[in-house]
Every structure is written in structure tokens, then in C-alpha cells.
Write an enzyme that holds these catalytic residues in place. Structure first.
Site, PDB file in Angstrom:
ATOM      1  N   TYR A 143       0.715  -1.242  -0.106  1.00 57.04           N
ATOM      2  CA  TYR A 143      -0.111   0.031  -0.145  1.00 57.04           C
ATOM      3  C   TYR A 143       0.925   1.235  -0.056  1.00 57.04           C
ATOM      4  O   TYR A 143       1.891   1.319   0.646  1.00 57.04           O
ATOM      5  CB  TYR A 143      -0.789  -0.255   1.191  1.00 57.04           C
ATOM      6  CG  TYR A 143      -1.978   1.089   1.289  1.00 57.04           C
ATOM      7  CD1 TYR A 143      -2.947   1.321   0.610  1.00 57.04           C
ATOM      8  CD2 TYR A 143      -1.538   2.228   2.385  1.00 57.04           C
ATOM      9  CE1 TYR A 143      -3.897   2.383   0.751  1.00 57.04           C
ATOM     10  CE2 TYR A 143      -2.418   3.266   2.576  1.00 57.04           C
ATOM     11  CZ  TYR A 143      -3.617   3.409   1.643  1.00 57.04           C
ATOM     12  OH  TYR A 143      -4.270   4.375   1.860  1.00 57.04           O
ATOM     13  N   LYS A 181       3.877   9.387   8.822  1.00 58.51           N
ATOM     14  CA  LYS A 181       3.425  10.123   9.851  1.00 58.51           C
ATOM     15  C   LYS A 181       4.366  10.184  11.227  1.00 58.51           C
ATOM     16  O   LYS A 181       4.559  10.907  12.085  1.00 58.51           O
ATOM     17  CB  LYS A 181       2.069   9.315  10.350  1.00 58.51           C
ATOM     18  CG  LYS A 181       2.244   7.891  10.086  1.00 58.51           C
ATOM     19  CD  LYS A 181       0.608   7.352   9.693  1.00 58.51           C
ATOM     20  CE  LYS A 181       0.875   6.026   9.078  1.00 58.51           C
ATOM     21  NZ  LYS A 181      -0.320   5.835   8.312  1.00 58.51           N
ATOM     22  N   ASP A 196       9.287   2.709   0.246  1.00 61.92           N
ATOM     23  CA  ASP A 196       8.168   3.294   0.954  1.00 61.92           C
ATOM     24  C   ASP A 196       8.437   2.983   2.485  1.00 61.92           C
ATOM     25  O   ASP A 196       8.134   1.706   2.883  1.00 61.92           O
ATOM     26  CB  ASP A 196       6.870   2.663   0.404  1.00 61.92           C
ATOM     27  CG  ASP A 196       5.727   3.622   1.175  1.00 61.92           C
ATOM     28  OD1 ASP A 196       5.856   3.864   1.882  1.00 61.92           O
ATOM     29  OD2 ASP A 196       4.599   3.588   0.581  1.00 61.92           O
TER      30      ASP A 196
HETATM   31  N1  HOZ Z   1      -4.147   2.932   5.775  1.00 65.35           N
HETATM   32  C1  HOZ Z   1      -4.107   3.017   7.242  1.00 65.35           C
HETATM   33  C2  HOZ Z   1      -3.518   1.865   7.608  1.00 65.35           C
HETATM   34  N2  HOZ Z   1      -2.293   1.319   6.775  1.00 65.35           N
HETATM   35  C3  HOZ Z   1      -5.134   3.508   7.864  1.00 65.35           C
HETATM   36  C4  HOZ Z   1      -5.400   5.008   8.259  1.00 65.35           C
HETATM   37  C5  HOZ Z   1      -6.375   5.170   9.297  1.00 65.35           C
HETATM   38  O1  HOZ Z   1      -7.336   4.575   9.303  1.00 65.35           O
HETATM   39  O2  HOZ Z   1      -6.259   5.867  10.030  1.00 65.35           O
END
Ligand code: HOZ
Length: 425
Positions: free
Chosen positions: A142, A265, A237
Site C-alpha cells: 500500500y 506520520k 516506501d
Molecule cells: N491506511 C491506514 C493503515 N495502513 C489506516 C489509516 C487510518 O484509518 O487512520
């Protein structure tokens, strides 16, 4: 009706699905989400006052735990001087210097606001630098929700059981080629079929959005070699692995030097931050130095930089921080696997350092997207609810990671294992 259920009812009237990001809707575990009121250390409290040991950690960045005093102090001090200027500041210089010093492959870095934005920008830089259009990604990895990457993507798409997103024009994915994770031959075949056309291979060095899938020995080196042989760039990534597996992320952990790296983040200490960086000659193609355009008013935001710097400095300056955390991860995940085995629960436990995941397979190893999809998601949902009922907050999807932080005490890890001991599948 509890406070979380009432909030979810209200949320669904005005927010699609009641949430601002799909996985957190708890859809795949068959219940209403818990609305979180506050967090301290490894604990969360929901709006009904229930307390949890948290293994999501805002999907990774809370590696020091929630509301860490040093991060909070930095945020408060920065906020008093203004929230956003859309102008150059000293802190973003310090942030760039800190990242480049910690991650040797990153000679120049540009701050953005999320991992999605970092990937979007890194791909553009790779294309601008190489003059090529095609990108190879891996099924189950992802890379945020930018159009070109929503092909056989992990995380929420896997959770929803969809291979891609509606609303993405075919033109946006025509240059996205998809290989199999841990399968170098699938990469070599795509490179051979598209000679001189592949700008970059982008990979999560540890797959952490199809559950956790570590790289097989030689896989990352094989990617490095394949890219070098054809002039494609290698992009790591590291939105999840960066500053988590070590001070220099997965690239340091595995000893592979990518051309470009994306971060997310964790470099904001929980604030909305991303970054991309890498070799100087590539990054010098970015505007205003070069013709690859990328911009953002909130990029390098002073409060976010303050939070991120406070966290990064603690990670950098705490002796044996990563050895301690990774050892805790090794011990905890091994014990978790042993517990499930003793209970006769068929599974495959994958982990790398402080990242781990239980797949409810018949015991077969999970090495890629197809393997991950064989996991019994109904059993995962039962596991999730079992643990939640005992105050253990795991990611509400089979296809996400368990994140350990430095705030997880030995007693809390033990309590978590005790909760797992009662699970019979
Ligand atoms: N796509 C995020 C985890 N790989 C989740 C993001 C969220 O719901 O904060």
C-alpha cells in the site's frame, strides 16, 4: 446505546461510512468502531470510559507512546508562536538535517503532509529524473491513495476485498505494473517486457499493509540489482518502517540503499507529516531547482516540525532504543505465536522487530498477497473481538500490523499474552 455507538450513528449522517478513513470503521470485524477520547503512553480510553492497551499507535507514529511529554512540550511551545506561515522556517531546516543525518541514502529531503503525498511526489521525481513513465509496484503493498498506486493495493482495499478503486481513470494506472512480493522473477519479467520504460520499482521493504510480510532473504538486494541493471530507480516506501526498525529504517536494518525513500506520520510524532528524499541528483530535479513541480502551503508546518523533531531526537539520542524495542518485539511475537500454537489455533505469525501480525491460515507461511488472502478473516474478526473485550486494542483488519511502542511495559505485554491464552479460535 453507548457513547461510541451514538457517535457512530451521528457520524454516519454526515461522514461517508461514519469515518474519515475506511479501515477504522471496524467493518471487517462486524461491529461499531470505538470512538477514542484520549491516549497516554500505551493506553487509550474511549468515549465510554473503557481503557485499552493500544497496539495501533495511530498506525505507527506513536513509537514513544501517546502524549509523550517531550513531544507535547515542543508542540505547545511552537503553537504559541503561530500555527502556519506558508514560509520558510528554521525548524524545517533542522528537520531536513536530522533526517539526512539519520538516513544516509537521503541526501536531500522535501517535507509534505502525508505518506500518500510523499509517494505521489517521489513517483513524479522518479519519472522526471529518468524520463520514463512506468512504475512497478507489488500486489499487497500500500502506497497511499494516489490514483496510480490503487492497483492490487493492501490496507483498506484488501480489507474491503477490492483490487482497485472506482473513480480512477484507466489512463492513471496504465503505467502501473504489478509484481508479486518476494518473487524476483516476476519483477525481472516485467522489466524484460518493458525495456527502457520503467522509471522505478516501489516497495514496502517490509510489507506492512497486507498484514506483515517480511522480505525473503535476497529479495531487496535482488530489487537493487535489477534496478541497477536497467536504470530504474529503487524507491523504498518507509512510511511504516522508517524510524521504526532502526534509526535508518528498513534500509539500515537490511543494508540496502534505495535511490528514493518516502516517509510518513512517524516523522511528525503523530502530526500530519510526510517526506520524500534521496539521492541529491534526483532531488535537484524538484522545483524550484528543476522542472519537477511539487508544492504545499502546510508542508514543513512549524507545529508539525516541532513535534516530529522532538520525537526524532529522542529516537536518535536514546541509547539502545531500537535494540530494546526490537528485542521486545522478538520476545512478544514469539510468545504470542507459542500461545496460539498451545491453544491449537492454526496460524502463521509474521514479525520484523516491533511490527507483527497473526494470519489465521492453516499454518502455511505467508510470503505475499495471495498467501495473506488465504487467511480466515472470520477467525480474525473473532480474535479481534476477543482481544477488544479484554481491553486489547488491535488494528480492526487482518491486513494491518500490530505496532509495539517503547511505552508497552513488560506487564502490559504479559497482560496481552494472558488475553490471547483464552482464545480458542
Ligand atoms: N491506511 C491506514 C493503515 N495502513 C489506516 C489509516 C487510518 O484509518 O487512520
Amino acid at each position: 446505546m453507548g457513547a461510541s455507538e451514538e457517535l457512530f450513528r451521528r457520524a454516519q449522517a454526515h461522514i461517508p461510512g461514519g469515518v474519515n478513513s475506511p479501515v477504522r470503521a471496524f467493518g471487517s470485524v462486524g461491529m461499531a468502531p470505538r470512538f477514542i477520547a484520549r491516549g497516554v503512553g500505551d493506553r487509550l480510553w474511549d468515549e465510554d470510559g473503557r481503557e485499552y492497551i493500544d497496539y495501533v499507535g495511530s498506525w505507527g507514529p506513536m513509537i514513544l507512546g501517546h502524549a509523550h511529554p517531550a513531544v507535547l512540550a515542543a508542540v505547545e511551545a511552537a503553537a504559541r508562536h503561530g500555527l502556519s506561515f506558508g514560509a520558510a522556517t528554521a525548524r524545517e531546516v533542522e528537520m531536513a538535517e536530522t533526517i539526512c543525518a539519520m538516513v544516509p541514502s537521503v541526501e536531500m529531503v522535501r517535507m509534505v503532509n502525508s505518506g500518500t503525498e510523499a509517494v505521489m511526489s517521489a513517483l513524479r521525481a522518479a519519472r522526471g529524473y529518468t524520463g520514463r513513465d512506468k512504475i512497478i509496484k507489488f500486489a499487497g503493498c500500500y502506497h497511499g491513495h494516489t490514483d496510480a498506486m490503487l492497483v492490487l493495493s493492501g490496507s483498506g482495499l484488501m480489507t474491503q476485498g477490492i483490487p482497485g478503486s472506482a473513480g480512477v481513470p484507466a489512463g492513471c494506472t496504465q503505467d502501473t505494473l504489478t509484481a508479486r512480493y518476494n518473487d524476483l522473477d516476476s519483477v525481472r519479467a516485467l522489466l524484460a517486457a518493458n525495456p527502457g520504460q520503467v522509471a522505478a520499482v516501489i516497495v514496502e521493504p517490509v510489507g506492512a499493509n497486507m498484514g506483515v510480510v517480511p522480505p525473503a532473504p535476497g529479495f531487496l538486494q535482488g530489487l537493487r540489482d535489477a534496478c541497477d541493471a536497467c536504470g530504474a530507480l529503487l524507491i523504498f516506501d518507509e512510511v511504516i518502517t522508517g524510524f521504526r526498525l532502526g534509526p535508518d529504517g528498513a534500509q539500515g536494518y537490511y543494508g540496502i540503499r534505495p535511490d528514493l525513500t518516502t516517509f510518513g506520520k512517524i516523522i511528525g510524532g503523530g502530526m500530519p507529516v510526510g517526506a520524500y528524499g534521496g539521492r541529491r541528483e534526483i532531488m535537484e530535479r524538484i522545483a524550484p531547482l528543476g522542472p519537477v513541480y511539487q508544492a504545499g502551503t502546510l508542508s514543513g508546518n512549524p507545529v508539525a516540525m516541532a513535534a516530529g523533531l522532538a520525537q526524532l531526537k529522542l529516537l536518535r539520542d536514546t541509547p539502545e532504543f531500537y535494540e530494546t524495542l526490537n528485542r521486545a518485539g522478538d520476545e512478544f511475537f514469539t510468545a504470542l505465536g507459542d500461545t496460539l500454537t498451545k491453544n491449537g489455533v492454526p496460524h502463521c505469525l509474521n514479525h520484523t522487530g516491533s511490527l507483527g501480525c497473526v494470519f489465521f491460515t492453516d499454518g502455511a507461511a505467508v510470503r505475499d498477497y495471495d498467501g495473506a488472502q488465504k487467511s480466515d478473516t472470520a477467525r480474525f474478526a473473532a480474535w479481534f473481538r476477543h482481544m477488544l473485550d479484554r481491553g486489547i486494542y488491535l488494528a480492526p483488519s487482518q491486513f494491518e500490523a500490530i505496532f509495539l511502542s517503547a511505552a508497552h511495559s513488560a506487564a502490559d505485554l504479559e497482560r496481552t499474552l494472558d488475553a490471547a491464552k483464552e482464545f480458542r479460535g
